[in-house]
Design an enzyme around this catalytic site. Structure first.
Site, PDB file in Angstrom:
ATOM      1  N   LYS A   1      29.544  62.120  29.864  1.00  0.00           N
ATOM      2  CA  LYS A   1      31.603  62.910  29.825  1.00  0.00           C
ATOM      3  C   LYS A   1      30.412  63.705  30.306  1.00  0.00           C
ATOM      4  CE  LYS A   1      33.723  59.536  28.119  1.00  0.00           C
ATOM      5  NZ  LYS A   1      34.094  59.111  27.008  1.00  0.00           N
TER       6      LYS A   1
HETATM    7  C1  LIG Z   1      35.083  57.774  25.993  1.00  0.00           C
HETATM    8  C2  LIG Z   1      35.999  57.577  26.196  1.00  0.00           C
HETATM    9  C3  LIG Z   1      36.781  57.725  25.306  1.00  0.00           C
HETATM   10  C4  LIG Z   1      35.116  57.491  24.153  1.00  0.00           C
HETATM   11  O1  LIG Z   1      34.364  58.868  23.450  1.00  0.00           O
HETATM   12  P1  LIG Z   1      33.395  57.936  22.167  1.00  0.00           P
HETATM   13  O2  LIG Z   1      32.970  59.107  22.253  1.00  0.00           O
HETATM   14  O3  LIG Z   1      32.315  57.120  23.241  1.00  0.00           O
HETATM   15  O4  LIG Z   1      34.095  57.353  21.051  1.00  0.00           O
HETATM   16  C5  LIG Z   1      38.203  57.362  24.748  1.00  0.00           C
HETATM   17  N1  LIG Z   1      38.179  57.659  25.551  1.00  0.00           N
HETATM   18  C6  LIG Z   1      38.127  57.340  26.606  1.00  0.00           C
HETATM   19  C7  LIG Z   1      39.743  57.618  28.116  1.00  0.00           C
HETATM   20  C8  LIG Z   1      37.187  57.831  27.447  1.00  0.00           C
HETATM   21  O5  LIG Z   1      36.307  57.608  28.307  1.00  0.00           O
END
Ligand SMILES: *Cc1c(COP(=O)(O)O)cnc(C)c1O
Length: 391
Positions: A184
Site C-alpha cells: 500500500k
Molecule cells: C488491501 C486491501 C484491503 C485490506 O487491507 P489489509 O490491511 O491487508 O487488511 C481492503 N480493501 C482493499 C480495497 C484493499 O486493497
C-alpha cells in the site's frame, strides 16, 4: 541484450530506507515491542494529518473495517452494500458479524456512484462501504443523497493521501479504514491499519473491542498500584498494532508526500506514453481531486487486439515485467455465488473493466528508465498483436 537479460521489474517493491530500518532497530533495542508509545504516536500523527478526532492503530485494514461494523451495531438482518470492484476483505467482515453482503456494480470510473447505489439499495441497508479504488476518492456526499439514513464506511486501503471536493479520505464517511499492508501507499513493515472516525461512540466501542474487550476503565477503578488489574467487558478481538510496526509507519508517514509525488510522476510518464495509443485507455481521474495513485490500471481496447488480457500479462512477464489485476470482481468468486446467489453477468460494468484491466508497476523507487521500459514493452506487445483493420 535480449529482454530476459535485463533486470526484472517487480510489480511492487516497498520504499523501505535506512530511516525505517533505524526506527525498527531502536524499538527492538528498547525493551518494549508491542503496543505502546510508538503506536500512540502514529495514531496522533494520522489523526492530525487527516483532521479527525479519533485514530485507532490496528494490525490490518480488514480489522479496522470489522471493528467499525461492530461499532456501528450492525448484525444479522442488516445489509451492507459493497461494490464488486474490491478485495474480499470488504465482504468477509460483513460475514464476521452476520450481516448480509449486497453487491453493487461500479461506474466507468471503477467507483461506486449514486446510480449503482440506488440499484443496490434494500430496506435493510444499514451501511454502505465505498471503496476509493486505486487511490481515487469516491464522492461520498453524492452517495449520501441516495441513502441518507445509512452509515458510510470508507475502504481507504488505497487512498492515503487522497481527497474528494477538497475533503481528505478518512473524513468523507462516518468512519474509514486505512491499510499499511506491504504493497500500500505507506507500510508499517508488512501488516497494519488504522481506523479513523469523528464519532465518540464508534471510537469507544472499537477501542474496547480492539484488544480482547478489556475495559481501560479498570485502571482508573483500581487506581495506583493496581497495574495488574483489568476487567473484561466483552468478547473482543486481538487487533492491536505493535510498536515495532508503528515505528516504521511513523517514518513512512513523514515521507507520505514524497512517496505520493514519486507515484504521481510515474503516472504522468505512463499517461504521456499511452496518450496516442488506440489500443489502450489510461486510468480515469477527476481533475482537481488528490489521487493517491496506489494503482495504475491501464485498460486494453480488446477489439483492437488478437490476444486477451491474460496473454498480455504473460508476455509482460516474459519480458521481466511484473503486472497484476485489481480486482477479480467479488461476484465471480465461488464464495459470493454460493452464499449470496450471485452469478457472472450480474455486474456488467465491473466485468468489462476487469476483462480489460492490467495494473502496471507504480512504486516510488522506480527509475524513469524502468517506467519507460514498462510502457514501451506494453506498447510493443500490443503493436505485435494488433488486429488488422479492414479497409
Ligand atoms: C488491501 C486491501 C484491503 C485490506 O487491507 P489489509 O490491511 O491487508 O487488511 C481492503 N480493501 C482493499 C480495497 C484493499 O486493497
Amino acid at each position: 541484450m535480449s529482454a530476459n537479460e535485463l533486470e526484472p521489474i517487480p510489480f511492487h517493491r516497498p520504499a523501505i530506507g535506512d530511516r525505517e530500518i533505524a526506527a525498527a532497530v531502536e524499538v527492538l533495542r528498547s525493551g518494549w515491542l508491542t503496543t505502546g508509545a510508538k503506536a500512540h504516536a502514529l495514531e496522533a500523527a494520522i489523526a492530525k494529518r487527516i483532521g479527525v478526532k479519533h485514530a485507532l492503530a490496528v494490525n490490518s485494514a480488514t480489522a479496522a473495517l470489522h471493528l467499525a461494523l461492530d461499532a456501528f451495531g450492525v448484525g444479522p438482518g442488516d445489509d451492507v452494500i459493497v461494490p464488486v470492484q474490491t478485495f474480499t476483505a470488504c465482504g468477509e467482515v460483513c460475514a464476521y458479524i452476520g450481516a448480509r453482503v449486497v453487491l453493487a456494480d461500479v461506474g466507468e470510473d471503477a467507483l461506486l456512484g449514486p446510480s449503482q447505489l440506488e440499484t443496490a439499495l434494500t430496506d435493510a441497508t444499514r451501511v454502505v462501504m465505498p471503496v476509493h479504488f486505486g487511490g481515487q476518492a469516491v464522492d461520498v456526499d453524492a452517495l449520501r443523497t441516495v441513502a441518507p439514513s445509512a452509515r458510510f464506511l470508507e475502504d481507504a486501503a488505497h487512498a492515503l493521501p487522497a481527497s474528494a471536493g477538497g475533503v481528505p479520505t478518512g473524513r468523507l464517511g462516518d468512519a474509514a479504514a486505512f491499510s499499511f499492508y506491504a504493497t500500500k501507499t505507506m507500510t508499517t513493515g508488512g501488516e497494519g491499519g488504522m481506523l479513523v472516525t469523528d464519532l465518540d461512540d464508534v471510537a469507544n466501542r472499537a477501542r474496547l473491542m480492539r484488544l480482547h474487550g478489556i475495559s481501560a476503565d479498570a485502571w482508573n477503578r483500581y487506581g495506583a498500584g493496581g497495574s495488574w488489574a483489568y476487567e473484561v467487558a466483552e468478547a473482543g478481538f486481538k487487533y492491536n498494532l505493535t510498536d515495532l510496526a508503528a515505528a516504521i509507519g511513523l517514518v513512512q508517514l513523514e515521507r507520505l508526500d514524497e512517496l505520493a509525488d514519486a507515484r504521481t510522476a510515474i503516472r504522468t510518464r505512463y499517461d504521456a506514453a499511452f496518450a496516442s495509443s488506440p489500443m489502450m485507455e489510461r486510468p480515469p481521474r477527476r481533475a482537481g481531486d488528490l489521487h493517491a495513485w496506489h494503482l495504475y490500471v491501464v485498460r486494453l481496447n480488446l477489439g483492437t487486439l488478437t490476444i486477451d488480457r491474460a496473454e498480455v500479462i504473460r508476455r509482460l512477464g516474459e519480458a521481466g515485467i511484473g503486472a497484476s489485476v485489481h480486482f477479480i470482481p467479488l461476484h465471480l468468486h465461488p464464495h459470493y455465488q454460493q452464499r449470496y446467489g450471485y452469478a457472472p453477468g450480474d455486474f456488467p460494468v465491473a466485468e468489462s473493466i476487469f476483462e480489460r484491466s492490467i495494473s502496471l508497476p507504480i512504486w516510488p523507487g522506480m527509475t524513469e528508465v524502468e517506467v519507460d521500459r514498462v510502457a514501451a514493452t506494453l506498447l510493443e506487445i500490443c503493436a505485435a498483436a494488433r488486429r488488422p483493420v479492414e479497409a
